[in-house]
Enzyme design. Structure first.
Site, PDB file in Angstrom:
ATOM      1  N   ASP B  10     -12.745 -28.360-118.786  1.00 34.41           N
ATOM      2  CA  ASP B  10     -13.546 -27.214-118.350  1.00 34.41           C
ATOM      3  C   ASP B  10     -14.389 -27.604-117.138  1.00 34.41           C
ATOM      4  O   ASP B  10     -14.625 -28.798-116.884  1.00 34.41           O
ATOM      5  CB  ASP B  10     -14.457 -26.787-119.507  1.00 34.41           C
ATOM      6  CG  ASP B  10     -15.472 -25.762-119.071  1.00 34.41           C
ATOM      7  OD1 ASP B  10     -15.069 -24.711-118.533  1.00 34.41           O
ATOM      8  OD2 ASP B  10     -16.680 -26.022-119.240  1.00 34.41           O
ATOM      9  N   ASP B  12     -17.645 -25.428-115.520  1.00 39.06           N
ATOM     10  CA  ASP B  12     -19.095 -25.170-115.573  1.00 39.06           C
ATOM     11  C   ASP B  12     -19.680 -25.616-116.915  1.00 39.06           C
ATOM     12  O   ASP B  12     -19.225 -25.193-117.966  1.00 39.06           O
ATOM     13  CB  ASP B  12     -19.368 -23.675-115.333  1.00 39.06           C
ATOM     14  CG  ASP B  12     -20.701 -23.462-114.609  1.00 39.06           C
ATOM     15  OD1 ASP B  12     -21.537 -24.383-114.585  1.00 39.06           O
ATOM     16  OD2 ASP B  12     -20.894 -22.365-114.059  1.00 39.06           O
TER      17      ASP B  12
END
Lengths: 255, 255
Positions: B10, B12
């Site tokens: 991932d 953010d």
């Protein structure tokens, strides 16, 4: 059949369709006027003032004064006042913002407000929706003029205020207080204007899920008329049925 | 601990927060590169191209090439192609529209289309939302890049694409196919890019409800890192727990 002392009447699909009058509506309202039976029009529309709604009805040949109109905007403004709301961020058009201002509530673009009101706004944009969401996350009360899913536009059925309310609801995970039909706040306001107890009043409309359910929710008898959105098949499928069902308003007898 | 052959990561909350790198992310990615372990970044962001995402990572000191980025836009474009969609009405920014066009799908403002794609659009307006609703009512398939409820804006948490999707869903009473995390279409795409079976892959992220649940839904082991949105209290409250939980990415040992 009961003799009702006062009538609550829906507009779109009951009095007119778009800009065309439903012919049987004219003699129906004339009868109420001649018999001195008080009547009030109840509409979820939050974009027009009571004066504008009365003018439209008059142009279509239907007797109506602005003080016989209860819009979701007017009911929203009264509700905010009753709840001692002092400041408000409002998504909506002038038909919603003006009554709120006239009830002494400060309209602001700040996110530090007592309440957020979501009403239909054809000039909606991302920043307006973000401001509403942020204010609600900060603790503002969340009020929606009505839960209508769709409204007619030039091109087809566009999103109604219930869809924009669902956006804010999904983003903030907070549930709003709904003002308009089928919820009861607008009905309480309309009954107050009429001035009769609910047992003496009849709610007239074409839309099962707004008009007829608003009658159920407010404890008011209902007259369903087949001139609008709810088809016979749809109506038959609902468990709770209206008090009376007619094809058009000419079929109604007043005693 | 298993030796994973490939990593899905991932962005953010895991690699950076807004425009600031998470310091422990740099040596973590450097380790993967040195050990020749393939890795792919998986983001629900639909507004940026894979080139733009790779450039941002490089500027923050994280090794990444554009072909190591899977965005919800790219996964959406591939999905439309797989489903033989020829024409599409798309709400979204250039980061979504360009990959769709590049996959040979005609973008149009017509409501007579095979599919409607709803992605985040900071220039949203009423007519765009109405066009989407009308096309779906006419039978177009309804596809949403992701169900994120909220996104950070300058002023606070504004509505995410899941909120706009809820608007269209409420108005049309139709449910969309979601592409992004935690749904599986983006994960299938990312696993295809990586080229390993799901048993050999680890999904790394900070958000339980998107990253970790995407691992559960895709049958991929999960590494949860406490540098982003999901707090320890929130994490503890979920019944299904990640495969591994660490404070920051420096804690991770590769064998």
């Amino acid at each position: 059949m009961k003799n009702y002392k006062g009538y609550l009447i829906d507009l779109d699909g009951t009095m007119y369709r778009g800009n065309e009058v439903i012919p049987e509506a004219i003699p129906f309202v004339n009868q109420l006027a001649q018999r001195n039976i008080p009547y009030v029009f109840v509409t979820n529309n939050s974009t027009k003032s009571t004066q504008e709604v009365a003018e439209k009805l008059n142009q279509l040949g239907i007797q109506a004064d602005y003080n016989q109109i209860v819009t979701s905007s007017m009911a929203t403004a009264k509700y905010l006042q009753d709840q001692s709301v002092k400041s408000c961020y409002c998504i909506g058009q002038s038909g919603l913002k003006e009554p709120i201002r006239e009830h002494g509530i400060q309209l602001t673009d700040s996110t530090d407000v007592d309440a957020v009101v979501v009403g239909l706004d054809r000039d909606i944009n991302y920043d307006k929706l973000a401001t509403a969401c942020i204010a609600i996350r900060k603790g503002a009360r969340f009020i929606s003029t009505n839960r209508d899913h769709a409204i007619p536009t030039e091109a087809g059925m566009g999103p109604g205020n219930g869809a924009f309310t669902a956006l804010v609801q999904t983003s903030t995970q907070q549930n709003p207080v709904f003002i308009g039909k089928p919820d009861t706040i607008i009905m309480k306001e309309a009954l107050d204007v009429l001035g009769f107890p609910k047992e003496d009043v009849l709610m007239v409309g074409d839309n099962y899920q707004t008009d007829i359910q608003s009658g159920f929710n407010a404890g008011v008898d209902t007259l369903f008329v087949h001139t609008g959105v709810t088809s016979k098949e749809e109506l038959a499928a609902f468990e709770e049925q209206p008090t009376y069902i007619i094809e058009n308003l000419l079929e109604w007898t007043f005693e």
